[in-house]
Design a protein around this motif. Structure first.
Motif, mmCIF file in Angstrom:
data_model
loop_
_atom_site.group_PDB
_atom_site.id
_atom_site.type_symbol
_atom_site.label_atom_id
_atom_site.label_comp_id
_atom_site.label_asym_id
_atom_site.label_seq_id
_atom_site.Cartn_x
_atom_site.Cartn_y
_atom_site.Cartn_z
ATOM 1 N N PHE A 168 0.825 -1.204 0.000
ATOM 2 C CA PHE A 168 0.000 0.000 0.000
ATOM 3 C C PHE A 168 0.863 1.260 0.000
ATOM 4 O O PHE A 168 0.514 2.260 -0.642
ATOM 5 C CB PHE A 168 -0.993 0.001 1.172
ATOM 6 C CG PHE A 168 -2.214 -0.815 0.893
ATOM 7 C CD1 PHE A 168 -3.193 -0.359 0.029
ATOM 8 C CD2 PHE A 168 -2.380 -2.061 1.482
ATOM 9 C CE1 PHE A 168 -4.323 -1.113 -0.241
ATOM 10 C CE2 PHE A 168 -3.498 -2.825 1.224
ATOM 11 C CZ PHE A 168 -4.475 -2.354 0.360
ATOM 12 N N VAL B 271 1.975 1.764 -3.527
ATOM 13 C CA VAL B 271 0.859 2.250 -4.336
ATOM 14 C C VAL B 271 0.624 3.740 -4.068
ATOM 15 O O VAL B 271 0.430 4.528 -5.001
ATOM 16 C CB VAL B 271 -0.424 1.419 -4.076
ATOM 17 C CG1 VAL B 271 -1.651 2.082 -4.687
ATOM 18 C CG2 VAL B 271 -0.247 0.012 -4.613
ATOM 19 N N PHE B 272 0.641 4.140 -2.795
ATOM 20 C CA PHE B 272 0.492 5.559 -2.446
ATOM 21 C C PHE B 272 1.523 6.403 -3.199
ATOM 22 O O PHE B 272 1.188 7.447 -3.753
ATOM 23 C CB PHE B 272 0.722 5.767 -0.942
ATOM 24 C CG PHE B 272 -0.525 5.852 -0.107
ATOM 25 C CD1 PHE B 272 -1.316 6.982 -0.121
ATOM 26 C CD2 PHE B 272 -0.883 4.814 0.740
ATOM 27 C CE1 PHE B 272 -2.444 7.086 0.673
ATOM 28 C CE2 PHE B 272 -2.006 4.895 1.542
ATOM 29 C CZ PHE B 272 -2.797 6.037 1.512
ATOM 30 N N VAL C 67 -6.945 5.543 6.618
ATOM 31 C CA VAL C 67 -5.962 4.478 6.816
ATOM 32 C C VAL C 67 -5.185 4.723 8.115
ATOM 33 O O VAL C 67 -4.920 3.791 8.875
ATOM 34 C CB VAL C 67 -5.012 4.358 5.602
ATOM 35 C CG1 VAL C 67 -3.851 3.421 5.892
ATOM 36 C CG2 VAL C 67 -5.787 3.877 4.382
ATOM 37 N N GLY D 139 2.876 7.219 1.824
ATOM 38 C CA GLY D 139 3.516 6.026 1.281
ATOM 39 C C GLY D 139 4.927 5.843 1.801
ATOM 40 O O GLY D 139 5.339 4.726 2.142
#
Length: 177
Positions: A10, A13-14, A106, A157
């Protein structure tokens, strides 16, 4: 290590999705490559420790981590994520607000998981992601809106990747007394 792997993916991806203008092309490419390499490093550490964890029975202990409390938090996270994105859209906020919202939710998810998993170390990146999400939401209605993906996306990220790599190295490296 599975949680670290998820965090690293993740995190990558961020960075990959949000590294964009107003950053220059060289910076964007360096950030994207570094994020992918960091995630690949965590994947390698995951493979290196998977056999050892299986032998030591840690994999069975981790299954308890994904019980009712975890499922309730993830369900709330999904509802907040998608419901919040619809609310932001209904309010007519710029698209950049979406990444700030995702970072905030998140981050709160990590803070909420800390007592469930009895691991307060995950609250640290959770608080940082929450603050980066709030910062992005505050920036959204200002002239700095173009920087929201960098602040709330790329930096979030980087936080996830740095945490995953650091904790992964601690798990892989031999301990000396």
């Amino acid at each position: 290590m599975t949680g670290l792997l998820v965090g690293a993916v993740f995190g990558a991806v961020f960075v990959v999705v949000n590294a964009q203008s107003p950053l220059n092309t060289v910076t964007v490419n360096v950030l994207r490559v570094a994020a992918c390499l960091a995630a690949a490093g965590v994947l390698a550490m995951w493979f290196a420790t998977a056999r050892k964890e299986r032998q030591e029975g840690e994999a069975r202990a981790q299954r308890g981590m994904f019980g009712r409390g975890y499922l309730l938090i993830v369900a709330a996270e999904v509802i907040l994520l998608f419901g919040g994105l619809r609310v932001l859209s209904a309010w007519g906020l710029p698209e950049q607000a979406n990444v700030a919202w995702v970072a905030l939710v998140v981050g709160v998810h990590f803070v909420a998981l800390a007592p469930v998993w009895k691991d307060w170390s995950i609250a640290v990146p959770g608080v940082v992601l929450t603050l980066l999400g709030v910062a992005g939401l505050v920036m959204t209605p200002t002239a700095a809106v173009a920087w929201v993906p960098v602040v709330s996306g790329v930096l979030s990220g980087v936080v996830l990747l740095a945490g995953a790599v650091t904790l992964g190295l601690r798990a892989v490296m031999p301990r000396t007394a």
